[in-house]
Design a protein around this motif. Structure first.
Motif, PDB file in Angstrom:
ATOM      1  N   SER A  76     -17.371   3.632  -0.605  1.00  0.00           N
ATOM      2  CA  SER A  76     -15.960   3.348  -0.793  1.00  0.00           C
ATOM      3  C   SER A  76     -15.029   4.346  -0.114  1.00  0.00           C
ATOM      4  O   SER A  76     -13.834   4.165  -0.101  1.00  0.00           O
ATOM      5  CB  SER A  76     -15.653   3.360  -2.287  1.00  0.00           C
ATOM      6  N   PHE A  77     -15.584   5.413   0.433  1.00  0.00           N
ATOM      7  CA  PHE A  77     -14.733   6.468   0.979  1.00  0.00           C
ATOM      8  C   PHE A  77     -13.753   6.955  -0.077  1.00  0.00           C
ATOM      9  O   PHE A  77     -12.588   7.195   0.215  1.00  0.00           O
ATOM     10  CB  PHE A  77     -13.980   5.994   2.223  1.00  0.00           C
ATOM     11  N   ALA A  78     -14.264   7.045  -1.264  1.00  0.00           N
ATOM     12  CA  ALA A  78     -13.442   7.559  -2.349  1.00  0.00           C
ATOM     13  C   ALA A  78     -14.343   8.338  -3.297  1.00  0.00           C
ATOM     14  O   ALA A  78     -15.531   8.042  -3.412  1.00  0.00           O
ATOM     15  CB  ALA A  78     -12.754   6.421  -3.098  1.00  0.00           C
ATOM     16  N   VAL A  89     -11.220  10.293   2.927  1.00  0.00           N
ATOM     17  CA  VAL A  89     -11.734  10.019   1.589  1.00  0.00           C
ATOM     18  C   VAL A  89     -10.615  10.239   0.569  1.00  0.00           C
ATOM     19  O   VAL A  89      -9.959  11.280   0.584  1.00  0.00           O
ATOM     20  CB  VAL A  89     -12.941  10.926   1.276  1.00  0.00           C
ATOM     21  N   SER A  90     -10.390   9.268  -0.270  1.00  0.00           N
ATOM     22  CA  SER A  90      -9.345   9.373  -1.287  1.00  0.00           C
ATOM     23  C   SER A  90      -9.928   9.767  -2.635  1.00  0.00           C
ATOM     24  O   SER A  90     -11.136   9.708  -2.839  1.00  0.00           O
ATOM     25  CB  SER A  90      -8.600   8.052  -1.430  1.00  0.00           C
ATOM     26  N   ILE A 128     -15.665  -3.604  -5.261  1.00  0.00           N
ATOM     27  CA  ILE A 128     -15.300  -3.676  -3.846  1.00  0.00           C
ATOM     28  C   ILE A 128     -15.397  -5.126  -3.364  1.00  0.00           C
ATOM     29  O   ILE A 128     -14.479  -5.652  -2.737  1.00  0.00           O
ATOM     30  CB  ILE A 128     -16.217  -2.772  -2.997  1.00  0.00           C
ATOM     31  N   PHE A 185      -5.157   6.168  -7.580  1.00  0.00           N
ATOM     32  CA  PHE A 185      -5.438   7.130  -6.513  1.00  0.00           C
ATOM     33  C   PHE A 185      -4.397   8.223  -6.561  1.00  0.00           C
ATOM     34  O   PHE A 185      -3.192   7.948  -6.570  1.00  0.00           O
ATOM     35  CB  PHE A 185      -5.325   6.462  -5.137  1.00  0.00           C
ATOM     36  N   LEU A 186      -4.853   9.454  -6.572  1.00  0.00           N
ATOM     37  CA  LEU A 186      -3.924  10.576  -6.580  1.00  0.00           C
ATOM     38  C   LEU A 186      -3.668  11.058  -5.154  1.00  0.00           C
ATOM     39  O   LEU A 186      -4.595  11.496  -4.471  1.00  0.00           O
ATOM     40  CB  LEU A 186      -4.507  11.731  -7.398  1.00  0.00           C
ATOM     41  N   CYS A 187      -2.428  10.979  -4.718  1.00  0.00           N
ATOM     42  CA  CYS A 187      -2.061  11.526  -3.413  1.00  0.00           C
ATOM     43  C   CYS A 187      -1.068  12.641  -3.638  1.00  0.00           C
ATOM     44  O   CYS A 187       0.142  12.408  -3.649  1.00  0.00           O
ATOM     45  CB  CYS A 187      -1.449  10.459  -2.525  1.00  0.00           C
ATOM     46  N   ALA A 211      -2.957   5.324   4.120  1.00  0.00           N
ATOM     47  CA  ALA A 211      -4.291   5.245   3.523  1.00  0.00           C
ATOM     48  C   ALA A 211      -4.284   4.287   2.337  1.00  0.00           C
ATOM     49  O   ALA A 211      -5.205   3.497   2.148  1.00  0.00           O
ATOM     50  CB  ALA A 211      -4.748   6.634   3.079  1.00  0.00           C
ATOM     51  N   MET A 212      -3.234   4.345   1.549  1.00  0.00           N
ATOM     52  CA  MET A 212      -3.140   3.455   0.392  1.00  0.00           C
ATOM     53  C   MET A 212      -3.056   1.994   0.845  1.00  0.00           C
ATOM     54  O   MET A 212      -3.630   1.109   0.223  1.00  0.00           O
ATOM     55  CB  MET A 212      -1.915   3.818  -0.458  1.00  0.00           C
ATOM     56  N   ARG A 222      -6.296   0.689   1.851  1.00  0.00           N
ATOM     57  CA  ARG A 222      -7.125   0.395   0.678  1.00  0.00           C
ATOM     58  C   ARG A 222      -6.599  -0.799  -0.094  1.00  0.00           C
ATOM     59  O   ARG A 222      -7.123  -1.139  -1.144  1.00  0.00           O
ATOM     60  CB  ARG A 222      -7.167   1.621  -0.242  1.00  0.00           C
TER      61      ARG A 222
END
Lengths: 377, 377
Positions: A74-76, A105-106, B65, B108-110, B125-126, B129
């Motif tokens: 998932s690259f996470a 990668v997130s 996924i 997701f934490l950015c 990136a978000m 995804r």
DNA sequence: CTGAAAGCGCTTACAG
DNA sequence: CTGAAAGCGCTTACAG
């Protein structure tokens, strides 16, 4: 005068451009487009460039969900933490996040409570998402997950938390950091160095005590009195100071190594309130470099920074290695921090502030100048 | 005596059980299995139960996924924040996270810096995804993204940050909260209420000033002196107190409403240091309910809690509505907080602590008892 | 009530 | 050097 009714540049966001669109636009197969974009396989530079140009023109961005499905990853990564207050986890998360971001990668944030059920639910969710790895972060180096983690088939790293024997973990090196702090005091001429810290049953406490003793022994000094345990609060620092500096005592410390910045804050406040000058009469070093405290003490606090941000970065880099299939020796690594010099030990670092003019109980002079330090050796 | 060489219960983690496995095991089609598991379509309870049983037995967990690929959504939202310190974002994130988790949506934490490039990269990136939505969280209600967000085709909510006119945003209601704090003081008999706060150019400051004025007007009282601006620090609270309580003044305040808990802390320390008893001679109310400060002041601080955790939950619920396609009126919502009563205004709340015996400059009595409050009206 | 088939948007053997 | 085809693990019209 618009040409027709079609909106000009506002493609419906829900039908984003796919690799088929760029393949069609370029006049190549999807296979070739994929290879061109991923820089794999050999092909004429011309083809590659045409594909790239088309992708750029169309604003193509690969769907990482599709990529994840075929790549089975998932690259996470998931970050599981019980530190709702965030003081420890946040720097770790920031470091982790930044070191992973560079590689696409997130990070999923699972800020669960200590409740085992919720933690399990979070871990399940992370597995369902096929995360590439899991980071278990905590606020205490001697506490881990509330249950044993089964083999998930993905890399797991523990950060600032306790970890099972064969796992990989990173924690601050409490003993070394404490040693550094005390040596700093010794280097400045202190020889009656007390230690006021938090709860006795924290591993962090005993390691810091050991560091204190070790540095003292190295300098042929004895500990000044017994360790003063408390509950990590400002209040405890305050109380401890009053006791350590009580007028009736045969001997006063010339320095105190504190287990955290709050303790140091309370201790300095108490010292000041009874006319003991910091750093003139008493040098103080804290622990955490929690700036909101370290900068608010008067004088500003010299303290230990555990470098949690860097710890997070190291965790991230290690995770990347693990994901790449590289071998990483299991075990717990203790990472060194650094001393941040301010004014509470005399001298001064980056955060110099003008000294106050308060009169000192000892006449404003530095007691250490008058009192000869004798070693135990 | 094992039957053969096959490992017993340790399926290689990388070949997890799929819906095909449960279909095969149950003897139905993948379609039916899917429907049984998702509780959609009509089917004999018996079939449904058999599928369920097989899934449970096999430990089947749907691959989110794959689900995301077909559903064209990821069951995840992105949280973009520039609050590296985390004091404001963390409660928001926790609230968001918990309200989404119940519906199977992860976060997701950015934790980007203010740097526009990095923020853009995070948003890209978000999008790659295919997140279902984006939350933009900040540490100041008058600062937003460093650039204008194009239409992403997904819901966006701003939390504790400024937002464009037609967007959806949630912030604490600073004016109302300040009003509540001041009314609390008024209700306790205070009539000379000063206000010490942070930087003048923060919208939070002006709103709180307005709330102060408003509550005062409502009670037919005038502001006590001018607003005292500073930089949100303890130091400023300290200095302000010394000024407000200077012996030479014609009149002293009987209460101070502080713009944050650090200011209140400094102010109380200063007051105490010159013999002014809190709450006896001076009532103090803070702002933030940052427990590490609010509980460390002596006496513990009565203060405003902005309910950021709840704000995060509201953001989460609203996001879920938006994702479900429900209509949500655009605009900025200001959410009320609450007063947390401790000891700094007299009386006492949950965090009661024994009162100290320090002698007060005014003889230990409550000045408010002696001085008649006259209204402006 | 149930299933075969198509398809989500990619990547990757396998052939040419 | 390039492409047709299969497949990742699901869901969802479309038929029966």
């Amino acid at each position: 005068m618009p040409d027709d009714d079609l909106p000009e540049n506002t493609a419906p966001a829900n039908c984003r451009v796919t690799i088929r669109d760029v393949a069609r636009q370029t006049g190549v197969s999807v296979t070739t487009a994929s290879r061109a974009l991923n820089e794999i396989g050999r092909m004429t530079p011309e083809t590659r460039n045409r594909v790239r140009a088309a992708a750029a023109e169309l604003g193509y961005r690969p769907n990482s969900i599709a990529r994840g499905l075929v790549g089975k990853r998932s690259f996470a990564v998931g970050l599981i933490t019980n530190d709702t207050y965030g003081r420890f986890t946040l720097p770790v998360a920031a470091g982790l996040s930044s070191s992973m971001a560079d590689r696409g990668v997130s990070v999923f944030l699972c800020a669960g409570e200590d409740d085992a059920e919720r933690v399990k639910a979070n871990i399940d969710a992370m597995q369902d998402r096929r995360v590439d790895g899991l980071v278990i972060a905590g606020k205490r180096i001697d506490r881990g997950l509330p249950f044993e983690l089964p083999d998930l088939g993905i890399p797991v790293i523990y950060a600032n938390a306790s970890c099972p024997p064969d796992a990989i973990g990173f924690v601050p090196d409490d003993q070394l950091n404490a040693h550094m702090a005390v040596s700093h005091l010794v280097a400045r001429g202190c020889c009656r160095i007390a230690h006021v810290t938090g709860k006795k049953d924290f591993e962090a406490s005993s390691l810091r005590v050991r560091g204190w003793e070790e540095a003292l022994a190295e300098a042929n000094l004895s500990p000044f009195g017994d360790v003063c345990y408390g509950n990590w609060s400002e209040e405890c620092g305050y109380t401890a100071a009053l006791e350590l500096l009580a007028p009736g005592r045969a001997e006063w410390p010339d320095a105190v190594f504190c287990g955290n910045d709050q303790i140091a804050r309370g201790l300095i406040d108490a010292a000041t309130s009874i006319g003991v000058d910091v750093p003139g009469d008493l040098a103080v070093v804290g622990f955490d470099n929690w700036e909101i405290f370290a900068k608010a003490t008067r004088p500003p606090l010299t303290t230990v920074d555990m470098e949690l941000l860097e710890l997070g970065r190291v965790v991230g880099r290690t995770m990347l290695d693990l994901i790449d299939g590289k071998d990483v020796e299991p075990g717990l690594r203790r990472l060194p921090g650094r001393i941040v010099e301010r004014r509470s030990c005399g001298g001064g670092g980056a955060d110099l502030e003008p000294r106050t003019n308060e009169t000192s109980r000892h006449g404003g002079g530095n007691q250490r100048e008058d009192t000869k330090c004798h070693t135990t050796g």
